[in-house]
Design a protein around this motif. Structure first.
Motif, short mmCIF file in Angstrom:
data_model
loop_
_atom_site.label_atom_id
_atom_site.label_comp_id
_atom_site.label_asym_id
_atom_site.label_seq_id
_atom_site.Cartn_x
_atom_site.Cartn_y
_atom_site.Cartn_z
N LEU A 70 -8.27 8.93 -5.26
CA LEU A 70 -7.05 8.62 -6.00
C LEU A 70 -7.29 7.70 -7.18
CD1 LEU A 70 -4.66 8.03 -2.96
CD2 LEU A 70 -4.89 10.10 -4.35
N GLY A 71 -8.51 7.21 -7.34
CA GLY A 71 -8.82 6.27 -8.40
C GLY A 71 -9.69 6.90 -9.48
N PHE A 104 0.77 4.11 -2.88
CA PHE A 104 0.60 5.54 -2.60
C PHE A 104 1.75 6.35 -3.20
CE2 PHE A 104 -2.43 4.45 0.88
CZ PHE A 104 -3.44 5.34 0.53
N PHE A 138 -9.00 3.19 -2.63
CA PHE A 138 -8.27 4.27 -3.28
C PHE A 138 -9.23 5.24 -3.97
CE2 PHE A 138 -4.53 1.46 -2.96
CZ PHE A 138 -3.59 2.39 -2.54
N LEU A 185 0.82 -1.21 0.00
CA LEU A 185 0.00 0.00 0.00
C LEU A 185 0.85 1.26 0.00
CD1 LEU A 185 -2.93 -0.92 2.45
CD2 LEU A 185 -3.00 -0.72 -0.05
N PRO A 245 -3.49 11.17 -9.36
CA PRO A 245 -4.70 10.34 -9.29
C PRO A 245 -5.26 10.04 -10.67
CG PRO A 245 -5.20 12.60 -8.66
CD PRO A 245 -3.71 12.52 -8.82
N LEU A 271 -3.97 4.28 -11.08
CA LEU A 271 -4.23 3.38 -9.96
C LEU A 271 -3.91 1.94 -10.32
CD1 LEU A 271 -5.34 2.68 -7.17
CD2 LEU A 271 -7.65 2.71 -8.15
#
Length: 211
Positions: free
Chosen positions: A153-154, A62, A148, A58, A70, A75
């Motif tokens: 972030l996705g 990140f 995410f 993870l 993002p 992702l």
């Protein structure tokens, strides 16, 4: 909300299957090559794997997202980079174990070529066992992608994805709880189904290995 949740299913489920397929293939090829060839090739490949595994998955995901920014494609790239090394190391261990199996030893004594032994006796067994492990990880991958996306972030608006729908709905839970319950229910049922299917495949693979 039901329509958007159904529309987001192919992103949540499809993305999880795509990531697992990619890390499965990368890990299978690199790990099997390292375990079968050995020597300098094994050492070099495993040093690359060690470098990739220095950070938790993870944290590495990140970090990659922090570099790429993002987005749905970013992702997927981040999750593949974060997970492939673990599958490669597992595939290497499986390949090393397969080299000492009785049927592989018998094939060597029968004079069968190295490549035929690898393709016909080692590679299929490693692929089967690694595929079972990947199927067991499907539920966790669905949760990771949704998490995410929940953090922004996705998947980006206006596209639908279960984690993103949860993030959009959390402020209205007191007034319209179904906005949160519907995508959460899809995530729960998908993760549960993936775990049940993975357990069933593990049992089947175990019976075939014994046979």
């Amino acid at each position: 909300m039901l329509s958007r949740s159904l529309d987001g299913a192919h992103r949540s489920l499809g993305a999880a299957l795509l990531v697992l397929s990619a890390v499965f293939l990368i890990g299978l090829l690199i790990g099997t090559a390292a375990g079968v060839i050995g020597g300098v090739v094994d050492m070099l490949l495993m040093r690359v794997v060690d470098i990739a595994m220095t950070l938790p998955g993870l944290v590495l995901a990140f970090a990659v997202l922090g570099i790429l920014g993002p987005g749905f494609v970013n992702l997927l790239i981040a999750l593949i980079i974060a997970d492939w090394a673990w599958y490669a190391r597992l595939a290497r261990s499986l390949a090393l174990g397969a080299r000492s199996k009785p049927h592989v030893t018998a094939a060597k004594l029968a004079g069968i070529s190295q490549w035929r032994i690898v393709l016909g006796h080692i590679f299929p067994g490693v692929a089967l066992q690694l595929g079972v492990v990947a199927s067991l990880a499907l539920g966790g991958m669905i949760g990771a992608i949704s998490g995410f996306s929940f953090l922004g972030l996705g998947v980006q608006p206006p596209h639908a994805e279960w984690g993103a729908l949860l993030a959009d709905s959390r402020l209205y839970f007191a007034l319209a709880p179904w906005l949160l319950i519907v995508p959460a229910g899809f995530i729960f049922l998908s993760v549960l189904s993936a775990n049940l299917v993975g357990n069933a495949l593990r049992d089947v693979a175990g019976q075939e290995t014994i046979a």
